[in-house]
Design an enzyme around this catalytic site. Structure first.
Site, PDB file in Angstrom:
ATOM      1  N   GLY A  12       0.755  -1.081  -0.058  1.00 60.64           N
ATOM      2  CA  GLY A  12       0.069  -0.314  -0.064  1.00 60.64           C
ATOM      3  C   GLY A  12       0.741   1.144  -0.163  1.00 60.64           C
ATOM      4  N   SER A  13       2.170   1.325  -0.441  1.00 63.31           N
ATOM      5  CA  SER A  13       2.980   2.719  -0.596  1.00 63.31           C
ATOM      6  C   SER A  13       2.258   3.698  -1.535  1.00 63.31           C
ATOM      7  CB  SER A  13       4.369   2.153  -0.701  1.00 63.31           C
ATOM      8  OG  SER A  13       4.620   1.709  -2.055  1.00 63.31           O
ATOM      9  N   ASN A  14       1.520   3.097  -2.631  1.00 63.97           N
ATOM     10  CA  ASN A  14       1.000   4.120  -3.457  1.00 63.97           C
ATOM     11  C   ASN A  14      -0.341   4.471  -3.014  1.00 63.97           C
ATOM     12  OD1 ASN A  14       2.412   4.310  -6.328  1.00 63.97           O
ATOM     13  ND2 ASN A  14       2.413   2.058  -5.922  1.00 63.97           N
ATOM     14  N   ARG A  92      -5.575  -8.161  -9.153  1.00 64.26           N
ATOM     15  CA  ARG A  92      -6.641  -9.053  -9.733  1.00 64.26           C
ATOM     16  C   ARG A  92      -7.007  -8.335 -10.963  1.00 64.26           C
ATOM     17  NH1 ARG A  92      -8.032 -13.543  -6.610  1.00 64.26           N
ATOM     18  NH2 ARG A  92      -7.066 -13.328  -4.787  1.00 64.26           N
ATOM     19  N   ASN A 108      -5.361   2.791 -12.483  1.00 59.47           N
ATOM     20  CA  ASN A 108      -4.261   1.713 -12.165  1.00 59.47           C
ATOM     21  C   ASN A 108      -2.867   2.588 -12.266  1.00 59.47           C
ATOM     22  OD1 ASN A 108      -3.292  -0.652 -11.396  1.00 59.47           O
ATOM     23  ND2 ASN A 108      -2.753  -1.148 -13.464  1.00 59.47           N
ATOM     24  N   HIS A 110       1.094   0.964 -13.094  1.00 53.27           N
ATOM     25  CA  HIS A 110       1.819  -0.293 -13.527  1.00 53.27           C
ATOM     26  C   HIS A 110       3.454   0.177 -13.651  1.00 53.27           C
ATOM     27  CE1 HIS A 110       2.698  -3.949 -15.387  1.00 53.27           C
ATOM     28  NE2 HIS A 110       3.329  -3.458 -16.401  1.00 53.27           N
TER      29      HIS A 110
END
Ligand code: GRF
Length: 217
Positions: A12-14, A92, A108, A110
């Protein structure tokens, strides 16, 4: 106040970078309303608790299908009035029911410069390939694997003495810059999707691309 939901599976760093950007006022008129995890022990849950954000764990194994899992998420998020979904290390592939319920409202990040190296372990794929430029991408989510319209990208150099870990660390620092910025652009109403392209209103150079030497690197 625009309500954001974050979906995460791990560290969860983002997620933290977005919380910090809201708390510092970099992102205004938005709040993280809730976190949903598919893993009970995700560290992201600790981060949510620390910042007074509701956290919900949903185990995909208890649903008849992955479609059912995402139908449930869509219902919960609609009920809460969520307007933006942020995937932050959510491991997911998002299925159609959630995408249809939130068209062009799911982001998102990436850890590669898409469309190169989609899927799992983007940093490792880039390192093994031997690229000299690695990086990260924030994009809208569609039904494919990391295929949605690109919002912002950052590039970092790859040096001969790099390891997969050192590259990942260099990329992560930029993830923590571009993700809050992409969320800010969305919240400020500056993103418009036109086919595969994302048009940015009143665009400035740093809105879509970052490539800086890291201080002290
Ligand atoms: C990040 O590298 C992100 O790009 C990828 O998964 C990782 C999640 O890290 N999608 P964190 O959970 O945000 O720390």
């Amino acid at each position: 106040m625009l309500k954001i939901a974050v979906l995460a599976s791990g560290r969860g760093s983002n997620f933290q970078s977005i919380i910090d950007a809201i708390e510092s006022g970099y992102i205004q008129h938005a709040a993280v309303d809730m976190l949903i995890t598919d893993k009970a022990d995700a560290f992201a849950v600790d981060r949510a608790k620390k910042h007074g954000i509701d956290a919900l764990h949903l185990d995909p194994g208890t649903f008849g299908s992955m479609d059912d899992f995402f139908i449930e998420i869509a219902e919960i998020l609609k009920e809460r009035g969520i307007e933006l979904i942020v995937l932050a290390g959510f491991m997911r592939i998002v299925k159609k029911p959630l995408i249809d319920a939130f068209p062009n409202r799911i982001l998102n990040i990436h850890p590669a410069i898409l469309p190169s190296f989609p899927g799992l372990h983007g940093q490792e794929q880039a390192f093994d390939y031997g690229v000299k430029l690695a990086g990260c991408t924030v994009h809208f989510v569609d039904e494919g694997m990391d295929t949605g319209p690109v919002i912002i990208q950052a590039a970092v150099p790859v040096y001969s003495d790099d390891t997969e870990d050192s590259i990942s660390e260099r990329i992560l620092k930029f993830e923590h810059q571009i993700y809050p910025h992409a969320v800010k652009l969305f919240v400020d109403g500056r993103l418009k999707v036109s086919g595969r392209k994302v048009i940015i209103k009143d665009e400035k150079k740093h809105d879509t691309f970052l490539m800086n030497p890291i201080p002290g690197d």
